[in-house]
Design a protein around this motif. Structure first.
Motif, PDB file in Angstrom:
ATOM      1  N   MET A 181       0.835  -1.189   0.000  1.00 48.94           N
ATOM      2  CA  MET A 181       0.000   0.000   0.000  1.00 48.94           C
ATOM      3  C   MET A 181       0.873   1.244   0.000  1.00 48.94           C
ATOM      4  O   MET A 181       1.865   1.306   0.702  1.00 48.94           O
ATOM      5  CB  MET A 181      -0.875   0.038   1.254  1.00 48.94           C
ATOM      6  N   MET A 182       0.481   2.190  -0.795  1.00 43.28           N
ATOM      7  CA  MET A 182       1.233   3.452  -0.851  1.00 43.28           C
ATOM      8  C   MET A 182       0.754   4.398   0.245  1.00 43.28           C
ATOM      9  O   MET A 182      -0.394   4.351   0.664  1.00 43.28           O
ATOM     10  CB  MET A 182       1.051   4.106  -2.220  1.00 43.28           C
ATOM     11  N   TRP A 183       1.652   5.246   0.661  1.00 37.86           N
ATOM     12  CA  TRP A 183       1.336   6.265   1.655  1.00 37.86           C
ATOM     13  C   TRP A 183       0.458   7.327   1.005  1.00 37.86           C
ATOM     14  O   TRP A 183       0.736   7.788  -0.087  1.00 37.86           O
ATOM     15  CB  TRP A 183       2.628   6.888   2.170  1.00 37.86           C
ATOM     16  N   VAL A 184      -0.597   7.727   1.675  1.00 31.23           N
ATOM     17  CA  VAL A 184      -1.523   8.723   1.154  1.00 31.23           C
ATOM     18  C   VAL A 184      -1.175  10.074   1.772  1.00 31.23           C
ATOM     19  O   VAL A 184      -1.324  10.269   2.979  1.00 31.23           O
ATOM     20  CB  VAL A 184      -2.986   8.349   1.477  1.00 31.23           C
ATOM     21  N   GLU A 185      -0.658  10.981   0.946  1.00 28.14           N
ATOM     22  CA  GLU A 185      -0.255  12.304   1.442  1.00 28.14           C
ATOM     23  C   GLU A 185      -1.460  13.117   1.919  1.00 28.14           C
ATOM     24  O   GLU A 185      -1.453  13.674   2.999  1.00 28.14           O
ATOM     25  CB  GLU A 185       0.481  13.083   0.351  1.00 28.14           C
ATOM     26  N   ASP A 186      -2.473  13.222   1.084  1.00 28.21           N
ATOM     27  CA  ASP A 186      -3.676  13.980   1.428  1.00 28.21           C
ATOM     28  C   ASP A 186      -4.720  12.990   1.914  1.00 28.21           C
ATOM     29  O   ASP A 186      -5.631  12.603   1.188  1.00 28.21           O
ATOM     30  CB  ASP A 186      -4.170  14.764   0.206  1.00 28.21           C
ATOM     31  N   TRP A 187      -4.574  12.552   3.139  1.00 28.34           N
ATOM     32  CA  TRP A 187      -5.367  11.455   3.674  1.00 28.34           C
ATOM     33  C   TRP A 187      -6.729  11.867   4.183  1.00 28.34           C
ATOM     34  O   TRP A 187      -7.635  11.041   4.242  1.00 28.34           O
ATOM     35  CB  TRP A 187      -4.589  10.721   4.754  1.00 28.34           C
ATOM     36  N   THR A 188      -6.927  13.106   4.575  1.00 26.59           N
ATOM     37  CA  THR A 188      -8.169  13.504   5.237  1.00 26.59           C
ATOM     38  C   THR A 188      -9.442  13.246   4.426  1.00 26.59           C
ATOM     39  O   THR A 188     -10.454  12.859   5.013  1.00 26.59           O
ATOM     40  CB  THR A 188      -8.116  14.961   5.714  1.00 26.59           C
ATOM     41  N   PRO A 189      -9.441  13.420   3.089  1.00 26.52           N
ATOM     42  CA  PRO A 189     -10.686  13.121   2.361  1.00 26.52           C
ATOM     43  C   PRO A 189     -11.083  11.641   2.403  1.00 26.52           C
ATOM     44  O   PRO A 189     -12.238  11.303   2.165  1.00 26.52           O
ATOM     45  CB  PRO A 189     -10.374  13.537   0.919  1.00 26.52           C
ATOM     46  N   ASN A 190     -10.136  10.771   2.710  1.00 22.21           N
ATOM     47  CA  ASN A 190     -10.403   9.334   2.759  1.00 22.21           C
ATOM     48  C   ASN A 190     -10.685   8.815   4.167  1.00 22.21           C
ATOM     49  O   ASN A 190     -10.920   7.622   4.349  1.00 22.21           O
ATOM     50  CB  ASN A 190      -9.213   8.566   2.184  1.00 22.21           C
ATOM     51  N   ALA A 191     -10.645   9.688   5.151  1.00 21.89           N
ATOM     52  CA  ALA A 191     -10.800   9.272   6.543  1.00 21.89           C
ATOM     53  C   ALA A 191     -12.228   8.814   6.838  1.00 21.89           C
ATOM     54  O   ALA A 191     -13.206   9.416   6.383  1.00 21.89           O
ATOM     55  CB  ALA A 191     -10.424  10.424   7.473  1.00 21.89           C
ATOM     56  N   ALA A 192     -12.339   7.747   7.598  1.00 16.04           N
ATOM     57  CA  ALA A 192     -13.648   7.213   7.987  1.00 16.04           C
ATOM     58  C   ALA A 192     -14.423   8.217   8.830  1.00 16.04           C
ATOM     59  O   ALA A 192     -15.648   8.208   8.843  1.00 16.04           O
ATOM     60  CB  ALA A 192     -13.472   5.903   8.748  1.00 16.04           C
ATOM     61  N   CYS A 193     -13.728   9.107   9.500  1.00 20.42           N
ATOM     62  CA  CYS A 193     -14.376  10.067  10.398  1.00 20.42           C
ATOM     63  C   CYS A 193     -14.735  11.384   9.722  1.00 20.42           C
ATOM     64  O   CYS A 193     -15.241  12.286  10.378  1.00 20.42           O
ATOM     65  CB  CYS A 193     -13.477  10.343  11.593  1.00 20.42           C
ATOM     66  N   LYS A 194     -14.514  11.493   8.426  1.00 22.39           N
ATOM     67  CA  LYS A 194     -14.723  12.787   7.764  1.00 22.39           C
ATOM     68  C   LYS A 194     -16.149  13.309   7.901  1.00 22.39           C
ATOM     69  O   LYS A 194     -16.366  14.509   7.901  1.00 22.39           O
ATOM     70  CB  LYS A 194     -14.301  12.743   6.309  1.00 22.39           C
ATOM     71  N   SER A 195     -17.111  12.421   8.050  1.00 14.98           N
ATOM     72  CA  SER A 195     -18.491  12.877   8.199  1.00 14.98           C
ATOM     73  C   SER A 195     -18.956  12.842   9.655  1.00 14.98           C
ATOM     74  O   SER A 195     -20.093  13.188   9.945  1.00 14.98           O
ATOM     75  CB  SER A 195     -19.427  12.037   7.328  1.00 14.98           C
ATOM     76  N   ALA A 196     -18.064  12.443  10.553  1.00 14.33           N
ATOM     77  CA  ALA A 196     -18.411  12.388  11.976  1.00 14.33           C
ATOM     78  C   ALA A 196     -18.355  13.793  12.581  1.00 14.33           C
ATOM     79  O   ALA A 196     -17.657  14.673  12.082  1.00 14.33           O
ATOM     80  CB  ALA A 196     -17.441  11.473  12.714  1.00 14.33           C
ATOM     81  N   GLN A 197     -19.070  13.958  13.629  1.00  9.02           N
ATOM     82  CA  GLN A 197     -19.011  15.208  14.381  1.00  9.02           C
ATOM     83  C   GLN A 197     -17.708  15.215  15.190  1.00  9.02           C
ATOM     84  O   GLN A 197     -17.356  14.191  15.796  1.00  9.02           O
ATOM     85  CB  GLN A 197     -20.205  15.312  15.342  1.00  9.02           C
ATOM     86  N   PRO A 198     -16.998  16.327  15.204  1.00  9.24           N
ATOM     87  CA  PRO A 198     -15.739  16.375  15.967  1.00  9.24           C
ATOM     88  C   PRO A 198     -15.902  15.963  17.421  1.00  9.24           C
ATOM     89  O   PRO A 198     -14.993  15.374  18.004  1.00  9.24           O
ATOM     90  CB  PRO A 198     -15.307  17.837  15.852  1.00  9.24           C
ATOM     91  N   ASP A 199     -17.067  16.247  17.993  1.00  3.18           N
ATOM     92  CA  ASP A 199     -17.302  15.875  19.391  1.00  3.18           C
ATOM     93  C   ASP A 199     -17.216  14.370  19.614  1.00  3.18           C
ATOM     94  O   ASP A 199     -17.002  13.919  20.729  1.00  3.18           O
ATOM     95  CB  ASP A 199     -18.675  16.367  19.856  1.00  3.18           C
ATOM     96  N   GLN A 200     -17.369  13.576  18.559  1.00  2.57           N
ATOM     97  CA  GLN A 200     -17.282  12.123  18.685  1.00  2.57           C
ATOM     98  C   GLN A 200     -15.839  11.661  18.865  1.00  2.57           C
ATOM     99  O   GLN A 200     -15.604  10.572  19.371  1.00  2.57           O
ATOM    100  CB  GLN A 200     -17.860  11.440  17.447  1.00  2.57           C
ATOM    101  N   LEU A 201     -14.879  12.454  18.416  1.00  2.00           N
ATOM    102  CA  LEU A 201     -13.475  12.056  18.463  1.00  2.00           C
ATOM    103  C   LEU A 201     -12.700  12.699  19.603  1.00  2.00           C
ATOM    104  O   LEU A 201     -11.595  12.277  19.915  1.00  2.00           O
ATOM    105  CB  LEU A 201     -12.806  12.399  17.128  1.00  2.00           C
ATOM    106  N   PHE A 202     -13.267  13.715  20.204  1.00  2.00           N
ATOM    107  CA  PHE A 202     -12.592  14.425  21.286  1.00  2.00           C
ATOM    108  C   PHE A 202     -13.385  14.218  22.565  1.00  2.00           C
ATOM    109  O   PHE A 202     -14.070  15.117  23.056  1.00  2.00           O
ATOM    110  CB  PHE A 202     -12.426  15.906  20.930  1.00  2.00           C
ATOM    111  N   VAL A 203     -13.307  12.990  23.072  1.00  2.00           N
ATOM    112  CA  VAL A 203     -14.080  12.564  24.234  1.00  2.00           C
ATOM    113  C   VAL A 203     -13.136  12.012  25.301  1.00  2.00           C
ATOM    114  O   VAL A 203     -11.954  11.810  25.057  1.00  2.00           O
ATOM    115  CB  VAL A 203     -15.122  11.494  23.828  1.00  2.00           C
ATOM    116  N   ARG A 204     -13.684  11.724  26.443  1.00  2.00           N
ATOM    117  CA  ARG A 204     -12.892  11.184  27.553  1.00  2.00           C
ATOM    118  C   ARG A 204     -13.476   9.859  28.022  1.00  2.00           C
ATOM    119  O   ARG A 204     -14.627   9.535  27.735  1.00  2.00           O
ATOM    120  CB  ARG A 204     -12.884  12.170  28.716  1.00  2.00           C
ATOM    121  N   GLY A 205     -12.669   9.115  28.757  1.00  2.00           N
ATOM    122  CA  GLY A 205     -13.118   7.890  29.401  1.00  2.00           C
ATOM    123  C   GLY A 205     -13.598   6.827  28.430  1.00  2.00           C
ATOM    124  O   GLY A 205     -13.026   6.626  27.359  1.00  2.00           O
ATOM    125  N   ALA A 206     -14.679   6.147  28.820  1.00  2.00           N
ATOM    126  CA  ALA A 206     -15.206   5.024  28.042  1.00  2.00           C
ATOM    127  C   ALA A 206     -15.645   5.452  26.644  1.00  2.00           C
ATOM    128  O   ALA A 206     -15.645   4.645  25.718  1.00  2.00           O
ATOM    129  CB  ALA A 206     -16.372   4.379  28.783  1.00  2.00           C
TER     130      ALA A 206
END
Length: 100
Positions: A1-26
């Motif tokens: 697999m080649m390294w993807v320089e501009d990876w953000t458009p391919n990220a699984a979280c691109k349509s997620a709300q940022p609050d889902q990724l910046f959480v604490r605990g469980a």
């Protein structure tokens, strides 16, 4: 697999709300699940480690998990480390995938 320089458009979280990724605990375990099948998980993790991003789940790792890696290898180029590991696991000679 080649390294993807501009990876953000391919990220699984691109349509997620940022609050889902910046959480604490469980809640971090839920965020990590979003990363599980992401095609650019490695690139995302390298970005967070190389830039010492302190908050949120990046590349399937929490800030605590990333800090532990940074303590073990404080001067590492994480992109190089992770790219080499990916190439080796795919059976591609080091440096070859980038040239293809």
């Amino acid at each position: 697999m080649m390294w993807v320089e501009d990876w953000t458009p391919n990220a699984a979280c691109k349509s997620a709300q940022p609050d889902q990724l910046f959480v604490r605990g469980a809640e971090q375990n839920k965020a990590k699940q979003l990363c599980a099948g992401c095609p650019v998980r490695t690139e995302c993790l390298a970005e967070a480690l190389d830039n010492q991003i302190e908050w949120g789940v990046w590349g399937g790792m929490t800030e605590r998990e990333r800090r532990a890696l940074l303590r073990r290898r404080p001067t590492a180029s994480w992109r190089t480390v992770l790219e080499t590991a990916r190439e080796q696991s795919a059976g591609v000679p080091a440096g070859r995938a980038a040239a293809v």
